[in-house]
Write a protein that holds these residues in place. Structure first.
Motif, PDB file in Angstrom:
ATOM      1  N   SER A 183      93.388  34.212 -15.855  1.00 47.76           N
ATOM      2  CA  SER A 183      94.829  34.450 -15.911  1.00 47.76           C
ATOM      3  C   SER A 183      95.454  34.356 -14.520  1.00 47.76           C
ATOM      4  O   SER A 183      96.476  33.690 -14.329  1.00 47.76           O
ATOM      5  CB  SER A 183      95.072  35.831 -16.527  1.00 47.76           C
ATOM      6  N   SER A 221     103.479  30.831 -22.640  1.00 47.12           N
ATOM      7  CA  SER A 221     102.085  30.758 -22.178  1.00 47.12           C
ATOM      8  C   SER A 221     101.120  30.864 -23.350  1.00 47.12           C
ATOM      9  O   SER A 221     101.418  31.457 -24.385  1.00 47.12           O
ATOM     10  CB  SER A 221     101.789  31.870 -21.164  1.00 47.12           C
ATOM     11  N   ASN A 224      99.397  28.579 -10.566  1.00 45.19           N
ATOM     12  CA  ASN A 224      99.838  27.180 -10.665  1.00 45.19           C
ATOM     13  C   ASN A 224     101.310  27.019 -11.039  1.00 45.19           C
ATOM     14  O   ASN A 224     101.793  25.895 -11.195  1.00 45.19           O
ATOM     15  CB  ASN A 224      98.962  26.433 -11.685  1.00 45.19           C
ATOM     16  N   LEU A 282     102.627  26.893 -20.228  1.00 48.65           N
ATOM     17  CA  LEU A 282     101.398  27.097 -19.460  1.00 48.65           C
ATOM     18  C   LEU A 282     100.222  27.314 -20.402  1.00 48.65           C
ATOM     19  O   LEU A 282     100.215  28.255 -21.198  1.00 48.65           O
ATOM     20  CB  LEU A 282     101.570  28.321 -18.547  1.00 48.65           C
ATOM     21  N   CYS A 330      93.696  24.282 -16.702  1.00 47.95           N
ATOM     22  CA  CYS A 330      95.069  24.788 -16.819  1.00 47.95           C
ATOM     23  C   CYS A 330      95.998  23.577 -16.888  1.00 47.95           C
ATOM     24  O   CYS A 330      95.822  22.623 -16.146  1.00 47.95           O
ATOM     25  CB  CYS A 330      95.410  25.656 -15.604  1.00 47.95           C
ATOM     26  N   PHE A 390      97.043  31.621 -23.298  1.00 48.09           N
ATOM     27  CA  PHE A 390      95.792  31.878 -22.594  1.00 48.09           C
ATOM     28  C   PHE A 390      94.650  31.991 -23.592  1.00 48.09           C
ATOM     29  O   PHE A 390      94.679  32.844 -24.490  1.00 48.09           O
ATOM     30  CB  PHE A 390      95.881  33.188 -21.796  1.00 48.09           C
ATOM     31  N   GLY A 444      95.585  30.792 -13.461  1.00 46.33           N
ATOM     32  CA  GLY A 444      96.611  30.068 -14.208  1.00 46.33           C
ATOM     33  C   GLY A 444      98.002  30.356 -13.672  1.00 46.33           C
ATOM     34  O   GLY A 444      98.785  29.425 -13.426  1.00 46.33           O
ATOM     35  N   TRP A 475      87.035  25.538 -15.880  1.00 48.61           N
ATOM     36  CA  TRP A 475      88.335  26.051 -16.279  1.00 48.61           C
ATOM     37  C   TRP A 475      89.355  24.926 -16.294  1.00 48.61           C
ATOM     38  O   TRP A 475      89.278  23.996 -15.505  1.00 48.61           O
ATOM     39  CB  TRP A 475      88.808  27.133 -15.318  1.00 48.61           C
ATOM     40  N   CYS A 506      96.072  27.869 -20.468  1.00 48.42           N
ATOM     41  CA  CYS A 506      94.889  28.186 -19.651  1.00 48.42           C
ATOM     42  C   CYS A 506      93.672  28.351 -20.552  1.00 48.42           C
ATOM     43  O   CYS A 506      93.672  29.197 -21.452  1.00 48.42           O
ATOM     44  CB  CYS A 506      95.104  29.489 -18.887  1.00 48.42           C
TER      45      CYS A 506
END
Length: 203
Positions: free
Chosen positions: A30, A115, A36, A144, A198, A117, A33, A196, A146
């Motif tokens: 998190s 977002s 960015n 966003l 993103c 996640f 992410g 990972w 992630c």
């Protein structure tokens, strides 16, 4: 139901435990992410698949003059997110509702940021869900995504066998679906060592 099914839709005591594990276990992802994007403190935010509510709390800390909504289709997730963010809910800075990303219960062009996640693995019909995100996002708004799994690590395949309905996407697959859903500017970020991924998409 195996305990790991609770990653998809937390239920019962195992689900409560999973949401707490998500809150602590995903905190580094998190943080990365969020690094960015730049955030407007007056923003209207939607966190889809809000799980245990930890990312709602991060959004609240970044949007002190704004409002944050959490959305999840799990009753347990909604309940746990409400508990964690009770003070903000009381101050009417936050609300958490039960709902589905394939039919987001909000009007067009409502949010500045949305977002997701560790959740798009479980979204049915990715293009349709991304189109719904695009619909409720304002022009120039940011989406966003992630993921802790970038679709390039063979050892992650075990999770798709354990967890029903889970699909791990690589960067190209996500970018393609975002373009098809109408997103204009798409910037991927990767941590190849940790696998990972993103993606920051702008409407």
């Amino acid at each position: 139901m195996s305990f790991f099914e609770n990653t998809r839709k937390p239920q019962g005591f195992g689900g409560k435990l999973m949401t707490k594990m998500m809150n602590s276990g995903h905190s580094r992802l998190s943080q990365w992410g969020f690094s960015n994007i730049s955030v407007n403190p007056d923003a209207e935010v939607l966190d889809v698949g809000c799980g245990g509510g930890a990312n709602i709390a991060v959004w609240l800390s970044k949007c002190r003059n704004g409002h944050v909504t959490g959305l999840d289709y799990s009753e347990v997730s909604v309940s746990e997110s409400r508990k964690l963010n009770a003070a903000a809910i009381q101050r009417e800075k936050c609300k958490v509702i039960q709902g589905d990303v394939s039919a987001i219960p909000f009007p067009d062009a409502k949010f500045d940021y949305i977002s997701a996640f560790e959740t798009v693995y479980f979204w049915p019909e990715l293009k349709k869900c991304f189109s719904e995100v695009n619909r409720v996002l304002k022009d120039g708004g940011t989406f966003l995504i992630c993921n802790e799994s970038d679709g390039m690590n063979a050892s992650d395949d075990k999770w798709t066998k354990i967890i029903d309905g889970m699909k791990i996407y690589n960067c190209d697959q996500l970018v393609t679906a975002l373009k098809e859903a109408g997103f204009m500017e798409i910037k991927p970020y990767a941590d190849a060592k940790k696998h990972w991924l993103c993606i920051v998409a702008t409407k």
